[in-house]
Design a protein around this motif. Structure first.
Motif, PDB file in Angstrom:
ATOM      1  N   ALA A  45      34.189  45.987  -9.508  1.00 12.96           N
ATOM      2  CA  ALA A  45      34.424  46.016  -8.066  1.00 12.96           C
ATOM      3  C   ALA A  45      33.328  46.785  -7.327  1.00 12.96           C
ATOM      4  CB  ALA A  45      35.787  46.619  -7.761  1.00 12.96           C
ATOM      5  N   GLU A  46      32.774  47.808  -7.963  1.00 14.03           N
ATOM      6  CA  GLU A  46      31.714  48.580  -7.314  1.00 14.03           C
ATOM      7  C   GLU A  46      30.423  47.782  -7.224  1.00 14.03           C
ATOM      8  OE1 GLU A  46      31.292  52.397  -9.150  1.00 14.03           O
ATOM      9  OE2 GLU A  46      33.343  53.034  -8.646  1.00 14.03           O
ATOM     10  N   ILE A  47      30.122  47.020  -8.274  1.00  8.34           N
ATOM     11  CA  ILE A  47      28.945  46.144  -8.218  1.00  8.34           C
ATOM     12  C   ILE A  47      29.174  45.034  -7.198  1.00  8.34           C
ATOM     13  CG2 ILE A  47      27.437  44.618  -9.538  1.00  8.34           C
ATOM     14  CD1 ILE A  47      28.180  46.169 -12.035  1.00  8.34           C
ATOM     15  N   ALA A  48      30.396  44.495  -7.163  1.00  6.84           N
ATOM     16  CA  ALA A  48      30.715  43.422  -6.222  1.00  6.84           C
ATOM     17  C   ALA A  48      30.490  43.862  -4.777  1.00  6.84           C
ATOM     18  CB  ALA A  48      32.156  42.968  -6.413  1.00  6.84           C
ATOM     19  N   ALA A  49      30.815  45.108  -4.469  1.00  4.90           N
ATOM     20  CA  ALA A  49      30.619  45.611  -3.105  1.00  4.90           C
ATOM     21  C   ALA A  49      29.132  45.643  -2.746  1.00  4.90           C
ATOM     22  CB  ALA A  49      31.223  47.004  -2.977  1.00  4.90           C
ATOM     23  N   VAL A  50      28.303  46.005  -3.705  1.00  2.00           N
ATOM     24  CA  VAL A  50      26.855  46.012  -3.460  1.00  2.00           C
ATOM     25  C   VAL A  50      26.343  44.586  -3.245  1.00  2.00           C
ATOM     26  CG1 VAL A  50      24.604  46.589  -4.448  1.00  2.00           C
ATOM     27  CG2 VAL A  50      26.535  48.138  -4.782  1.00  2.00           C
ATOM     28  N   ILE A  51      26.812  43.659  -4.065  1.00  2.00           N
ATOM     29  CA  ILE A  51      26.381  42.267  -3.938  1.00  2.00           C
ATOM     30  C   ILE A  51      26.808  41.691  -2.597  1.00  2.00           C
ATOM     31  CG2 ILE A  51      26.790  39.948  -4.850  1.00  2.00           C
ATOM     32  CD1 ILE A  51      26.825  41.198  -7.659  1.00  2.00           C
ATOM     33  N   ARG A  52      28.051  41.950  -2.205  1.00  2.00           N
ATOM     34  CA  ARG A  52      28.507  41.433  -0.906  1.00  2.00           C
ATOM     35  C   ARG A  52      27.656  41.998   0.228  1.00  2.00           C
ATOM     36  NH1 ARG A  52      30.194  42.363   3.536  1.00  2.00           N
ATOM     37  NH2 ARG A  52      30.114  44.596   3.100  1.00  2.00           N
ATOM     38  N   PHE A  53      27.324  43.284   0.148  1.00  3.33           N
ATOM     39  CA  PHE A  53      26.465  43.895   1.162  1.00  3.33           C
ATOM     40  C   PHE A  53      25.104  43.208   1.214  1.00  3.33           C
ATOM     41  CE2 PHE A  53      23.032  46.991   1.928  1.00  3.33           C
ATOM     42  CZ  PHE A  53      23.283  47.282   3.260  1.00  3.33           C
ATOM     43  N   LEU A  54      24.510  42.940   0.056  1.00  5.22           N
ATOM     44  CA  LEU A  54      23.186  42.312   0.019  1.00  5.22           C
ATOM     45  C   LEU A  54      23.214  40.880   0.556  1.00  5.22           C
ATOM     46  CD1 LEU A  54      21.912  43.590  -3.435  1.00  5.22           C
ATOM     47  CD2 LEU A  54      21.102  44.304  -1.178  1.00  5.22           C
ATOM     48  N   ALA A  55      24.376  40.244   0.509  1.00  8.20           N
ATOM     49  CA  ALA A  55      24.498  38.887   1.033  1.00  8.20           C
ATOM     50  C   ALA A  55      24.821  38.856   2.518  1.00  8.20           C
ATOM     51  CB  ALA A  55      25.584  38.134   0.264  1.00  8.20           C
ATOM     52  N   SER A  56      25.177  39.984   3.084  1.00  7.03           N
ATOM     53  CA  SER A  56      25.650  40.033   4.461  1.00  7.03           C
ATOM     54  C   SER A  56      24.526  40.347   5.435  1.00  7.03           C
ATOM     55  CB  SER A  56      26.743  41.102   4.588  1.00  7.03           C
ATOM     56  OG  SER A  56      26.167  42.406   4.498  1.00  7.03           O
ATOM     57  N   ASP A  57      24.830  40.177   6.710  1.00  9.58           N
ATOM     58  CA  ASP A  57      23.864  40.499   7.757  1.00  9.58           C
ATOM     59  C   ASP A  57      23.586  41.997   7.841  1.00  9.58           C
ATOM     60  OD1 ASP A  57      23.768  37.814   8.374  1.00  9.58           O
ATOM     61  OD2 ASP A  57      25.214  37.954  10.012  1.00  9.58           O
ATOM     62  N   GLU A  58      24.468  42.795   7.272  1.00  7.89           N
ATOM     63  CA  GLU A  58      24.273  44.246   7.291  1.00  7.89           C
ATOM     64  C   GLU A  58      23.008  44.671   6.547  1.00  7.89           C
ATOM     65  OE1 GLU A  58      28.328  46.308   6.606  1.00  7.89           O
ATOM     66  OE2 GLU A  58      28.519  44.297   5.786  1.00  7.89           O
ATOM     67  N   SER A  59      22.569  43.850   5.604  1.00  4.89           N
ATOM     68  CA  SER A  59      21.363  44.174   4.834  1.00  4.89           C
ATOM     69  C   SER A  59      20.171  43.331   5.278  1.00  4.89           C
ATOM     70  CB  SER A  59      21.622  43.948   3.338  1.00  4.89           C
ATOM     71  OG  SER A  59      21.922  42.593   3.079  1.00  4.89           O
ATOM     72  N   ALA A  60      20.190  42.877   6.526  1.00  3.91           N
ATOM     73  CA  ALA A  60      19.163  41.968   7.035  1.00  3.91           C
ATOM     74  C   ALA A  60      17.722  42.444   6.806  1.00  3.91           C
ATOM     75  CB  ALA A  60      19.400  41.703   8.520  1.00  3.91           C
ATOM     76  N   PRO A  61      17.401  43.737   6.884  1.00  4.89           N
ATOM     77  CA  PRO A  61      16.006  44.145   6.678  1.00  4.89           C
ATOM     78  C   PRO A  61      15.573  44.190   5.212  1.00  4.89           C
ATOM     79  CG  PRO A  61      17.243  45.770   7.988  1.00  4.89           C
ATOM     80  CD  PRO A  61      18.222  44.880   7.315  1.00  4.89           C
ATOM     81  N   THR A  62      16.501  43.938   4.282  1.00  5.18           N
ATOM     82  CA  THR A  62      16.225  44.189   2.871  1.00  5.18           C
ATOM     83  C   THR A  62      15.974  42.903   2.106  1.00  5.18           C
ATOM     84  OG1 THR A  62      17.669  46.125   2.956  1.00  5.18           O
ATOM     85  CG2 THR A  62      17.102  45.281   0.774  1.00  5.18           C
ATOM     86  N   SER A  63      14.791  42.803   1.507  1.00  7.22           N
ATOM     87  CA  SER A  63      14.466  41.673   0.643  1.00  7.22           C
ATOM     88  C   SER A  63      13.451  42.132  -0.389  1.00  7.22           C
ATOM     89  CB  SER A  63      13.895  40.498   1.450  1.00  7.22           C
ATOM     90  OG  SER A  63      13.791  39.334   0.645  1.00  7.22           O
ATOM     91  N   ALA A 118      20.849  34.567   2.179  1.00 10.12           N
ATOM     92  CA  ALA A 118      20.533  35.536   1.140  1.00 10.12           C
ATOM     93  C   ALA A 118      20.786  34.949  -0.235  1.00 10.12           C
ATOM     94  CB  ALA A 118      21.374  36.803   1.321  1.00 10.12           C
ATOM     95  N   VAL A 119      19.928  35.331  -1.168  1.00 11.34           N
ATOM     96  CA  VAL A 119      20.118  35.045  -2.587  1.00 11.34           C
ATOM     97  C   VAL A 119      20.213  36.395  -3.298  1.00 11.34           C
ATOM     98  CG1 VAL A 119      19.150  34.007  -4.666  1.00 11.34           C
ATOM     99  CG2 VAL A 119      18.805  32.896  -2.442  1.00 11.34           C
ATOM    100  N   VAL A 120      21.219  36.550  -4.137  1.00  3.31           N
ATOM    101  CA  VAL A 120      21.361  37.766  -4.934  1.00  3.31           C
ATOM    102  C   VAL A 120      21.362  37.368  -6.400  1.00  3.31           C
ATOM    103  CG1 VAL A 120      22.719  39.823  -5.416  1.00  3.31           C
ATOM    104  CG2 VAL A 120      22.738  38.832  -3.107  1.00  3.31           C
ATOM    105  N   CYS A 121      20.474  37.961  -7.169  1.00  2.00           N
ATOM    106  CA  CYS A 121      20.384  37.687  -8.600  1.00  2.00           C
ATOM    107  C   CYS A 121      20.829  38.916  -9.390  1.00  2.00           C
ATOM    108  CB  CYS A 121      18.953  37.304  -8.985  1.00  2.00           C
ATOM    109  SG  CYS A 121      18.334  35.817  -8.151  1.00  2.00           S
ATOM    110  N   VAL A 122      21.227  38.670 -10.636  1.00  2.36           N
ATOM    111  CA  VAL A 122      21.641  39.762 -11.510  1.00  2.36           C
ATOM    112  C   VAL A 122      20.672  39.852 -12.680  1.00  2.36           C
ATOM    113  CG1 VAL A 122      23.442  40.667 -13.018  1.00  2.36           C
ATOM    114  CG2 VAL A 122      24.055  39.604 -10.853  1.00  2.36           C
ATOM    115  N   SER A 123      19.959  40.944 -12.733  1.00  3.96           N
ATOM    116  CA  SER A 123      19.102  41.253 -13.868  1.00  3.96           C
ATOM    117  C   SER A 123      19.849  42.265 -14.738  1.00  3.96           C
ATOM    118  CB  SER A 123      17.751  41.782 -13.374  1.00  3.96           C
ATOM    119  OG  SER A 123      16.896  42.108 -14.437  1.00  3.96           O
ATOM    120  N   ALA A 124      19.182  43.275 -15.246  1.00  3.26           N
ATOM    121  CA  ALA A 124      19.829  44.299 -16.064  1.00  3.26           C
ATOM    122  C   ALA A 124      18.889  45.485 -16.191  1.00  3.26           C
ATOM    123  CB  ALA A 124      20.167  43.763 -17.453  1.00  3.26           C
ATOM    124  N   ARG A 125      19.460  46.639 -16.449  1.00  4.50           N
ATOM    125  CA  ARG A 125      18.628  47.815 -16.677  1.00  4.50           C
ATOM    126  C   ARG A 125      17.673  47.588 -17.849  1.00  4.50           C
ATOM    127  NH1 ARG A 125      21.223  53.762 -17.405  1.00  4.50           N
ATOM    128  NH2 ARG A 125      22.184  52.760 -19.217  1.00  4.50           N
TER     129      ARG A 125
END
Length: 247
Positions: A219-237, A146-153
Motif C-alpha cells: 500500500a505504501e508503494i501504491a501511494a507513491v505510484i498513484r502520486f507519480l501518475a497524478s497531476d500532483e507530480s506534474a513537474p517530475t519526469s 504519465a508512465v510509471v515503471c517498476v525496477s528494483a534496488r
C-alpha cells in the motif's frame, strides 16, 4: 463517472492489488490485463480473482477494475489491452503503470544458462516495452499523461546469484529514462520506482525467517505510484524513486 483511465499491468499481483485499489479509491477508471483464460499477467501472489474481476476487500465492494484478456508478451496482446484502456472518450487514458515482471535466483554468472538470463529479460522488459509503446500515442493524443515503471534496488545494487534479474531491472530503468527524454515535449512523463523487498504473501512464504518488519508494504508503494501518475507530480519526469522501507 471516472474522468480518466489508468492501465495497470500485473494488477493481480501482490503489489498490483494495492495499486489497483489506490487508483479506484482516487476515482480512476482502472483496466487490468489478464492472460487469456483468466490467469494473471505476472507470477505473483495477489488478491483473489472472482470471475474476471478482482476482490479488493469488503470496504471496496463497489470498486471494481475492468479486466481484459491479453498476453502482454505479445505485441497484439499489448495493443489489445491498451485499446480497451483507451476506449472510453469520457475517461481518456492518462496513465500506464507497468508492474509485470518476475524474479528468479540461481548461481553465479558462469553457472547460469543463457536461457534463464533471457527469461529474466523477457518477462521484466518485454511487457513494459510493448505496453508503453502501444500506449504512448494515446497519451499524447489525450494531451499528456504519465508512465510509471517498476525496477528494483537490485538494478543499482546487485546481489550474488541474480545477474539476470538485476540486468533486466536495470534495463527497465534505462528504458523509462529514455521515454522520459523522448516524450517530455509531448506532455508525457515517465518515472520509475525501485522497491527493495515487498511485503507480500509470496515473499513471506519464500523467506519465512526474514525480518518482515523491514519490508515495505504494498500500500505504501501504491501511494507513491498513484502520486507519480497524478497531476500532483506534474513537474517530475525521469525520476528513480527508492521505495525501500527499512530493508
Amino acid at each position: 463517472m471516472a474522468e480518466r483511465t489508468v492501465l495497470v499491468t500485473g494488477g493481480t499481483g501482490g503489489l498490483g492489488g494495492a495499486v489497483t485499489a489506490a487508483f479506484l479509491k482516487a476515482g480512476w477508471r482502472v483496466v487490468v490485463p489478464q492472460r487469456e483464460g483468466g490467469g494473471a499477467t505476472a507470477p505473483a501472489a495477489g488478491p483473489v480473482r472472482v470471475g474476471r474481476q478482482l476482490q479488493l476487500g469488503a470496504s471496496d465492494a463497489a470498486l471494481r477494475p475492468e479486466a481484459v484478456a491479453a498476453d502482454l508478451l505479445d505485441p497484439a496482446g499489448a495493443a489489445r489491452a491498451v485499446a480497451v484502456a483507451a476506449a472510453e472518450p469520457a475517461a481518456p487514458l492518462r496513465a500506464v503503470v507497468n508492474l509485470v515482471g518476475g524474479y528468479a535466483s540461481g548461481g553465479l554468472v558462469h553457472e547460469t544458462p543463457i536461457e534463464e538470463f533471457d527469461r529474466m529479460l523477457r518477462i521484466n522488459l518485454r511487457p513494459t516495452y510493448l505496453v508503453t509503446q502501444a500506449a504512448l500515442p494515446h497519451l499524447v493524443e489525450a494531451g499528456g499523461g504519465a508512465v510509471v515503471c517498476v525496477s528494483a534496488r537490485a538494478a543499482l545494487a546487485p546481489f550474488s546469484g541474480a545477474a539476470g534479474y538485476a540486468t533486466a531491472k536495470a534495463a527497465v530503468l534505462a528504458f523509462a529514462n529514455a521515454v522520459a527524454v523522448e516524450y517530455r515535449q509531448r506532455g508525457v512523463r515517465c518515472n520509475t520506482v525501485l522497491p527493495s523487498v515487498i511485503d507480500t504473501p509470496a515473499n513471506r512464504a519464500a523467506q519465512p525467517d526474514a525480518d518482515h518488519r523491514r519490508w515495505v508494504p504494498p500500500a505504501e508503494i501504491a501511494a507513491v505510484i498513484r502520486f507519480l501518475a497524478s497531476d500532483e507530480s506534474a513537474p517530475t519526469s525521469g525520476a528513480s524513486i527508492p521505495v525501500y522501507g527499512r530493508a
